[in-house]
Design an enzyme around this catalytic site. Structure first.
Site, PDB file in Angstrom:
ATOM      1  N   SER A   1       0.816  -1.217   0.000  1.00 39.18           N
ATOM      2  CA  SER A   1       0.000   0.000   0.000  1.00 39.18           C
ATOM      3  C   SER A   1       0.848   1.264   0.000  1.00 39.18           C
ATOM      4  O   SER A   1       0.424   2.289  -0.543  1.00 39.18           O
ATOM      5  CB  SER A   1      -0.936   0.007   1.218  1.00 39.18           C
TER       6      SER A   1
ATOM      7  N   THR B   1      -1.535   4.131   3.184  1.00 38.03           N
ATOM      8  CA  THR B   1      -2.110   4.832   2.037  1.00 38.03           C
ATOM      9  C   THR B   1      -2.349   6.302   2.346  1.00 38.03           C
ATOM     10  O   THR B   1      -1.998   7.180   1.547  1.00 38.03           O
ATOM     11  CB  THR B   1      -3.426   4.164   1.598  1.00 38.03           C
TER      12      THR B   1
ATOM     13  N   GLU C   1     -10.132   7.145   2.225  1.00 34.66           N
ATOM     14  CA  GLU C   1      -9.709   5.757   2.053  1.00 34.66           C
ATOM     15  C   GLU C   1     -10.659   4.794   2.753  1.00 34.66           C
ATOM     16  O   GLU C   1     -10.922   4.924   3.954  1.00 34.66           O
ATOM     17  CB  GLU C   1      -8.308   5.532   2.619  1.00 34.66           C
TER      18      GLU C   1
ATOM     19  N   ASP D   1      -9.080  -3.959   2.408  1.00 35.20           N
ATOM     20  CA  ASP D   1      -7.816  -4.693   2.331  1.00 35.20           C
ATOM     21  C   ASP D   1      -7.625  -5.632   3.514  1.00 35.20           C
ATOM     22  O   ASP D   1      -7.222  -6.792   3.350  1.00 35.20           O
ATOM     23  CB  ASP D   1      -6.668  -3.680   2.270  1.00 35.20           C
TER      24      ASP D   1
ATOM     25  N   HIS E   1      -7.089  -9.651   3.476  1.00 34.59           N
ATOM     26  CA  HIS E   1      -5.975 -10.391   4.080  1.00 34.59           C
ATOM     27  C   HIS E   1      -6.488 -11.546   4.938  1.00 34.59           C
ATOM     28  O   HIS E   1      -5.859 -12.605   5.012  1.00 34.59           O
ATOM     29  CB  HIS E   1      -5.122  -9.455   4.939  1.00 34.59           C
TER      30      HIS E   1
ATOM     31  N   HIS F   1      -4.492  -1.534  -4.976  1.00 30.75           N
ATOM     32  CA  HIS F   1      -4.192  -2.894  -5.431  1.00 30.75           C
ATOM     33  C   HIS F   1      -5.393  -3.738  -5.055  1.00 30.75           C
ATOM     34  O   HIS F   1      -6.337  -3.233  -4.433  1.00 30.75           O
ATOM     35  CB  HIS F   1      -2.922  -3.442  -4.758  1.00 30.75           C
TER      36      HIS F   1
END
Length: 434
Positions: free
Chosen positions: A86, A139, A260, A265, A269, A308
């Site tokens: 990130s 980020t 954000e 994310d 994970h 991503h």
């Protein structure tokens, strides 16, 4: 402190040197950039399924579908990895320079390079950072810090206050998590922000009623709870976005706002589809809030993208040919919260309050056996069961290297169409703000 000389390029005008001059540009007053961290195509496709109420009929488009314009490549220039993290992706999106994993606001040669947020401030605009992680996470930090390691959280928090652009505070509105990094034994940044004319809020009610134009809002020691787990005192991403816009729009020169959806994310994970859909819905609402602000304006651009993708999420597993979002919708908390409460009560009946679909006895026995282990083991067991019943597949616990979508609305929307590098987004933003 950043000096004004840091903004001088060899032509004496611009702090960047884009390789391409983008045609048909108009100067924008307001820029709203939203990054769904880890949000690849499978997440937004999953959202379309998730929003669809039945197994029949044509699915209605999501708000993302309406504004899709292109894709961007996410790879970093890391010599040891061709999959970005990130920090490197955030730096590409913020500076126009691809770099090595872990770097914030530095190019591949470890030189400080200006960000679009900093350039907006240099041009007299107001600036904001909003996220659901700690506000000094990778980020968000890539837009306002210059440091070799994303792990230096205390230093990043310090830089948010200490660094100036033309003598002014670099960031006007900061909303998210991270109290533990701002109120430390060695330094109380919260008190220092307040002494520098910032308001400070810690609850949704305080956020709504506070009138300060500059604002620090920290709503959790580290990250915020995921949207599905949030109580009424913690604001949603959309509520934080609205609060930031209300303040930033007061500047006649305009603003730059970064929003954000940090924990898409983190759910990826964990291979946690409940958390993932919760966070994508949270991000969807924030995007709607940004578009709502920009409607009927001719001076604003809204861009939503990802840094991503994460987890290699698949809308099906084991050749079932039938993804079942109704299972996900029937669950009222994330697997982590359910696991925590199971360990508190040591009573399997607790499951009935959180998971409203039938489980086989074998599944219940597996979950029960983990109560003699750690909360993390119970969480993993719950995730596996939920993925099985919803038919959700995953390929990895890490990041994946595929291109990710770009959505845009408003002035200069056409500039983000087609396939581009992640670094191109920053170069376009530099140019349209100039």
């Amino acid at each position: 402190m950043l000096k004004s000389t840091a903004w001088q390029h060899d032509n004496g005008l611009n702090p960047f040197n884009p390789m391409v001059k983008y045609l048909g540009t108009q100067r924008v007053k307001n820029v709203i950039l939203l990054i769904g961290d880890g949000m690849g195509f499978s997440y937004t496709t999953g959202l379309r399924y998730f929003n669809h109420d039945s197994n029949k009929g044509i699915m209605n488009p999501t708000i993302f579908d309406q504004y899709f314009v292109g894709t961007q490549s996410t790879y970093s220039l890391d010599t040891e990895s061709n999959i970005t993290d990130s920090a490197a992706a955030g730096t590409a999106l913020s500076t126009g320079y691809k770099t090595f994993n872990g770097a914030l606001g530095l190019n591949i040669d470890k030189q400080t390079v200006p960000t679009v947020l900093e350039y907006a401030k240099f041009r007299g605009k107001s600036t904001g950072l909003v996220g659901t992680s700690q506000v000094n996470h990778a980020t968000l930090a890539a837009f306002a810090a210059h440091i070799e390691s994303r792990e230096q959280y205390d230093q990043i928090a310090d830089d948010y206050l200490d660094e100036r652009i033309e003598g002014k505070q670099k960031i006007d509105v900061i909303l998210g998590g991270g109290t533990s990094y701002f109120d430390r034994k060695d330094r109380n940044l919260i008190e220092e922000f307040v002494r520098n004319d910032f308001g400070y809020v810690t609850t949704l009610q305080e956020l709504v009623t506070n009138n300060n134009e500059m604002l620090l809002g920290l709503f959790a020691p580290i990250e915020l709870p995921k949207q599905i787990d949030r109580g009424q005192t913690v604001p949603s991403l959309a509520q934080m976005t609205k609060a930031a816009l209300e303040r930033l729009q007061q500047n006649p020169n305009g603003f730059f706002l970064l929003v954000e959806g940090s924990q898409i994310d983190w759910a990826g994970h964990d291979n946690d589809i409940v958390g993932a859909m919760s966070e994508v819905k949270d991000f969807e609402a924030a995007f709607k809030e940004a578009v709502k602000f920009a409607v009927n304006r001719e001076d604003t651009i809204v861009i939503a993208t990802a840094d991503h993708s994460t987890g290699g999420m698949s809308i099906d597993r084991n050749d079932n040919y039938r993804w079942n979002p109704s299972v996900i919708k029937s669950i009222t908390s994330t697997p982590f919260v359910i696991a925590t409460r199971l360990h508190e009560t040591m009573d399997m009946e607790t499951l009935k309050y959180h998971m409203h679909f039938p489980l086989h006895d074998a599944d219940l026995e597996i979950i029960k056996s983990t109560l003699e282990m750690e909360v993390e083991d119970t969480k993993e067991a719950l995730i596996n069961v939920i993925n099985h019943y919803s038919s959700t597949g995953w390929t990895t616990k890490g990041h994946t290297g595929e291109d990710v979508p770009i959505y845009a609305y408003g002035l200069n929307r056409h500039l983000f169409s087609g396939r581009m590098e992640n670094s191109d987004i920053a170069n376009i933003l530099f140019q349209i703000m100039d």
